[in-house]
Design a protein around this motif. Structure first.
Motif, short mmCIF file in Angstrom:
data_model
loop_
_atom_site.label_atom_id
_atom_site.label_comp_id
_atom_site.label_asym_id
_atom_site.label_seq_id
_atom_site.Cartn_x
_atom_site.Cartn_y
_atom_site.Cartn_z
N PHE B 141 0.98 -1.19 0.15
CA PHE B 141 -0.10 -0.09 -0.13
C PHE B 141 0.84 1.14 -0.05
O PHE B 141 0.30 2.19 -0.44
CB PHE B 141 -0.86 -0.02 1.21
N GLU B 142 1.85 1.18 0.54
CA GLU B 142 3.04 2.25 0.63
C GLU B 142 3.31 2.78 -0.94
O GLU B 142 3.31 3.91 -1.26
CB GLU B 142 4.37 2.09 1.10
N LEU B 143 3.30 1.86 -2.09
CA LEU B 143 3.51 2.25 -3.41
C LEU B 143 1.95 2.47 -3.83
O LEU B 143 2.10 3.41 -4.65
CB LEU B 143 3.99 0.81 -3.91
N ARG B 145 -0.39 3.94 -2.44
CA ARG B 145 -0.97 5.27 -2.20
C ARG B 145 0.05 6.30 -2.22
O ARG B 145 -0.10 7.43 -2.02
CB ARG B 145 -1.34 5.10 -0.75
N GLY B 146 1.37 5.96 -2.94
CA GLY B 146 2.40 6.78 -2.98
C GLY B 146 2.13 7.48 -4.50
O GLY B 146 0.97 7.84 -4.94
N ARG B 147 3.34 7.79 -5.24
CA ARG B 147 3.32 8.47 -6.42
C ARG B 147 2.41 8.02 -7.35
O ARG B 147 1.69 7.08 -7.59
CB ARG B 147 4.57 8.69 -7.00
#
Lengths: 193, 306
Positions: B141-143, B145-147
């Motif tokens: 989810f870090e990716l 919800r990231g860029r």
């Protein structure tokens, strides 16, 4: 204060790419070498002799739904009631997730302090009733700053009376920086060369 | 009409190879703990040595992941701030608490394993397993919800990371188990340890399980690339970079050939019974996942946004 929502209109019919805004921002905010809070992208279009050059002044979009604020784990990135998005340097841990989250590449890590930094809409000036340095210095009056919630403000009237554009509307951030007469190629994240 | 950028400022990518290592090591911790939990909760007979090895690998990898995460911060001494402010919308905020809770539980379980009392710790194992499932999900989810990047904004990413956890977690157990001395292996309950260097024999079917996760990862990667190939101009640009551009060697050579096909063949072929080959295949599988994370993270930032 709570009723205000600061925003900017950049009228590209007036901009001639002098980059005075870029320099004024550096000077006003002591922005270190190698990083920029505001800059002017240039795109060349066509084949000689039918060539046009387009300018796209860039800065933090002070979005209504900023991904940087949403993703910040410490609350260091925050949005003021007047819509200005800021970074509290004392709370920032330098995780860079806000930089990765910003669809506009408006953020960077300060080399010395190792915390995130970005355009503040010159909040220190705005709080004193003065426009941001980039707006103040623009000789063509291409940058207009004001309260988007005030129907009598120039910025609101320009937004209401012109077909304005925002960067990456599909990102769902609802930017507070609007462009008039921007070139599609300049707006896109196309590769250089 | 021809259009080219003649002036733009340089943007430094926020995430680099250290984040790829962190994603790989945290997945290793999660996968290893899930293996330990499976042995404990399912009562897999004859696999106790593998389960105990996994129980020891999990906290070590988890602690290493935590240290990497702190070291990667611009201001490492302020890491405690993530624990004094919870932002439910931030995957990093969730991740900090999940990883901390996981490390504590993994350490507690490792202590019970070393004391030989793991039989009575099913509640602890179940809680740890739940957290272990969340680790690849939150890192994914870090990716997501990231860029705004075609390579990151895919709902397949957390699932892909879960499969990667299976690959690197189980592979680390095979690799480290095989490197253990005979004395340590016996203490962990390994049977048939005849000589020094025998280590812990991989459980029957463990190699095939890794092969399953390798195949699952590959299917997800193929689906993602096929989906992107027909999407936006930016997505097509990234797919070209991955398949035929600057990331091609890493993808075809590092991830696909060395990190997926070779270990898959070893785990499912005649080399499955050979401990040295299994250790080699495990090492390659870990490197393959790391190569794919590099492609994901650096490739996902490899184009100007606007």
């Amino acid at each position: 204060m709570a009723d205000k929502r600061f925003g900017m209109v950049i009228d590209l019919r007036r901009c001639h790419g002098c980059k005075a805004c870029q320099v004024a921002c550096k000077s006003e905010n002591d922005v270190p070498l190698g990083v920029w809070r505001s800059w002017v992208k240039e795109v060349e279009q066509g084949t000689y002799p039918n060539v046009k050059r387009h300018f796209l002044p860039r800065l933090c979009n002070h979005c209504e739904h900023p991904a940087c604020v949403r993703n910040c784990p410490t609350g260091a990135s925050y949005k003021r009631p007047d819509g200005v998005v800021l970074v509290d340097r004392n709370k920032c841990i330098g995780c860079r997730y806000c930089i990765a989250s910003c669809p506009y590449q408006s953020r960077f890590l300060l080399a010395d302090e190792k915390v995130a930094d970005k355009c503040t809409f010159c909040a220190h000036r705005v709080d004193q009733g003065i426009v941001p340095a980039c707006v103040n210095t623009c000789i063509a009056r291409a940058r207009i700053f004001g309260d988007l919630n005030d129907p009598n403000s120039e910025v609101r009237q320009l937004v209401d009376s012109h077909p304005v554009q925002v960067l990456k509307p599909e990102a769902g951030q609802s930017p507070s920086v609007f462009y008039i007469g921007a070139d599609d190629n300049a707006m896109r994240g196309s590769e250089a060369g | 009409m021809n259009a080219s950028i003649v002036y733009d400022v340089f943007h430094v990518n926020p995430f680099g190879w250290v984040v790829a290592v962190y994603f790989t090591v945290s997945a290793m911790a999660a996968g290893a703990f899930l293996l330990a939990a499976a042995v404990n909760l399912l009562g897999l007979k004859g696999q106790q040595a593998v389960g105990r090895t996994a129980a020891l690998v999990a906290p070590l990898a988890g602690a290493l992941a935590g240290l990497l995460l702190i070291a990667e911060l611009g201001r490492p001494t302020r890491f405690w701030r993530v624990f004094t402010h919870f932002n439910p919308a931030s995957p990093v905020s969730w991740g900090a608490f999940i990883l901390l809770a996981f490390i504590i539980i993994a350490v507690l379980y490792a202590r019970t394993v070393l004391a030989g009392k793991e039989e009575g710790s099913r509640g602890l194992v179940a809680a740890g397993a739940a957290l272990a499932c969340l680790i690849p999900v939150y890192t994914g989810f870090e990716l997501v919800r990231g860029r705004v990047s075609p390579l990151w904004n895919s709902p397949l990413i957390p699932v892909l990371f879960f499969f990667a956890a299976g690959v690197v977690g189980l592979s680390a157990v095979v690799l480290i188990g095989s490197a253990l001395t005979a004395g340590v292996a016996r203490r962990l309950g390994a049977s048939g340890v005849a000589a020094a260097g025998d280590g812990v024999a991989p459980a029957a079917g463990l190699g095939k399980t890794i092969a399953f996760f390798l195949a699952g990862s590959l299917v997800l990667v193929v689906i993602q690339l096929l989906a992107l190939a027909g999407a936006s101009t930016e997505a097509v640009t990234i797919v070209r970079k991955v398949l035929a551009g600057r990331f091609a060697v890493l993808f075809w050579g590092g991830y696909l050939a060395v990190g997926t096909v070779v270990p898959f063949v070893i785990f499912t072929g005649r080399g499955a019974g050979n401990r040295t080959l299994q250790a080699l295949a495990s090492l390659l599988a870990v490197l393959g996942v790391f190569a794919l994370r590099l492609v994901d993270i650096i490739g996902g930032q490899s184009f100007p946004l606007n």
